[in-house]
Design a protein around this motif. Structure first.
Motif, mmCIF file in Angstrom:
data_model
loop_
_atom_site.group_PDB
_atom_site.id
_atom_site.type_symbol
_atom_site.label_atom_id
_atom_site.label_comp_id
_atom_site.label_asym_id
_atom_site.label_seq_id
_atom_site.Cartn_x
_atom_site.Cartn_y
_atom_site.Cartn_z
ATOM 1 N N ASP A 1 0.850 -1.188 0.000
ATOM 2 C CA ASP A 1 0.000 0.000 0.000
ATOM 3 C C ASP A 1 0.894 1.249 0.000
ATOM 4 N N GLY B 1 -3.291 0.289 -3.407
ATOM 5 C CA GLY B 1 -3.604 -0.504 -2.227
ATOM 6 C C GLY B 1 -4.870 -0.013 -1.545
ATOM 7 N N ARG B 2 -4.984 -0.343 -0.266
ATOM 8 C CA ARG B 2 -6.183 -0.022 0.508
ATOM 9 C C ARG B 2 -6.147 1.414 1.022
ATOM 10 N N TRP C 1 0.308 5.319 0.756
ATOM 11 C CA TRP C 1 -0.672 6.289 1.243
ATOM 12 C C TRP C 1 -0.160 7.713 1.118
ATOM 13 N N ASP D 1 -9.148 2.263 6.048
ATOM 14 C CA ASP D 1 -9.567 0.867 6.112
ATOM 15 C C ASP D 1 -8.570 -0.003 6.867
ATOM 16 N N VAL D 2 -7.387 0.533 7.141
ATOM 17 C CA VAL D 2 -6.326 -0.250 7.771
ATOM 18 C C VAL D 2 -5.997 0.274 9.165
#
Length: 244
Positions: free
Chosen positions: A23, A124-125, A25, A129-130
């Motif tokens: 991921d 990625g997410r 970000w 959400d993580v």
């Protein structure tokens, strides 16, 4: 002129091809909409499958040096590389590319709050959400930790405030810390300039530098104002702690 999206696209492409970054970000001013190309840093966080050992660090340094000499030149591209197994550990230190070198840093509570509340995924997410949710009280605690941690350390070292970059960061950092403690919300750097505890002439110069203008402030006087504000803010924040 730096094109932030072109930098993100190139960086994301290179990291995804490594095979062990799950991921990527986007945080900081890019996430909050306060990014000024050529002025703001690019603050990113990459989630990694497994430990970032020496071989992986060498690969990451090569990626950054290539981009810093090409599409990311002048972008101040930085990234924290977090082993997914250590994400929940707020005190864990992670390889972090910043200002042309890999250092070890934590993923601070304020950075986590920015990611949860404003961040997005380049791939990625989504971070929300993580990462666990960040309540207003969580933001207050993150601000308290930052002011009573790094900035309390800096307040004991008056000579470092002669660096104009430190002085500017201190004035906006203290404004952001006070705002977060009072409201439980995050303040952008541009908004923090307007709330800096400094004379109007200095606020005007901070504002101009935030726009990318080459404006200088009197070094000694600015250092004194910023250092004094930091010391006062640290004392105020410590006084807010339960049991004091």
């Amino acid at each position: 002129m730096v094109d932030p999206q072109a930098v993100l696209d190139a960086f994301g492409d290179r990291l995804s091809k490594l095979g062990w970054v799950s991921d990527l970000w986007v945080g900081g001013s890019l996430a909050t909409g306060d990014h000024l190309p050529g002025v703001s840093d690019m603050d990113l966080v990459a989630l990694v499958d497994g430990r970032v050992d020496a071989d992986r660090q060498s690969s990451l340094a090569a990626v950054h040096r290539e981009l810093d000499s090409g599409v990311a030149a002048g972008a101040d591209l930085g990234c924290v590389y977090v082993d997914a197994r250590e994400l929940a550990d707020a005190e864990a230190r992670h390889p972090t590319w910043t200002h042309g070198a890999l250092v070890q840093r934590i993923l601070s509570g304020i950075s986590r709050a920015e990611l949860v509340r404003h961040g997005r995924a380049q791939f990625g997410r989504p971070p929300a959400d993580v990462l666990p949710p960040m309540s207003d009280d969580d933001v207050r605690e993150a601000a308290r930790a930052e002011v009573c941690g790094y900035w309390a350390w800096a307040a004991r070292r008056p000579a470092m405030w002669l660096d104009p970059v430190v002085a500017d960061l201190g004035l906006t950092g203290m404004a952001r810390g006070r705002y977060a403690l009072i409201t439980g919300r995050l303040l952008t750097k541009s908004e923090a300039v307007e709330q800096a505890r400094a004379p109007q002439w200095l606020v005007g110069q901070l504002r101009a530098r935030r726009r990318g203008e080459a404006v200088r402030s009197p070094r000694l006087r600015t250092a004194w104002i910023a250092w004094r504000d930091c010391r006062r803010t640290v004392r105020w924040v410590r006084a807010q702690q339960p049991g004091r």
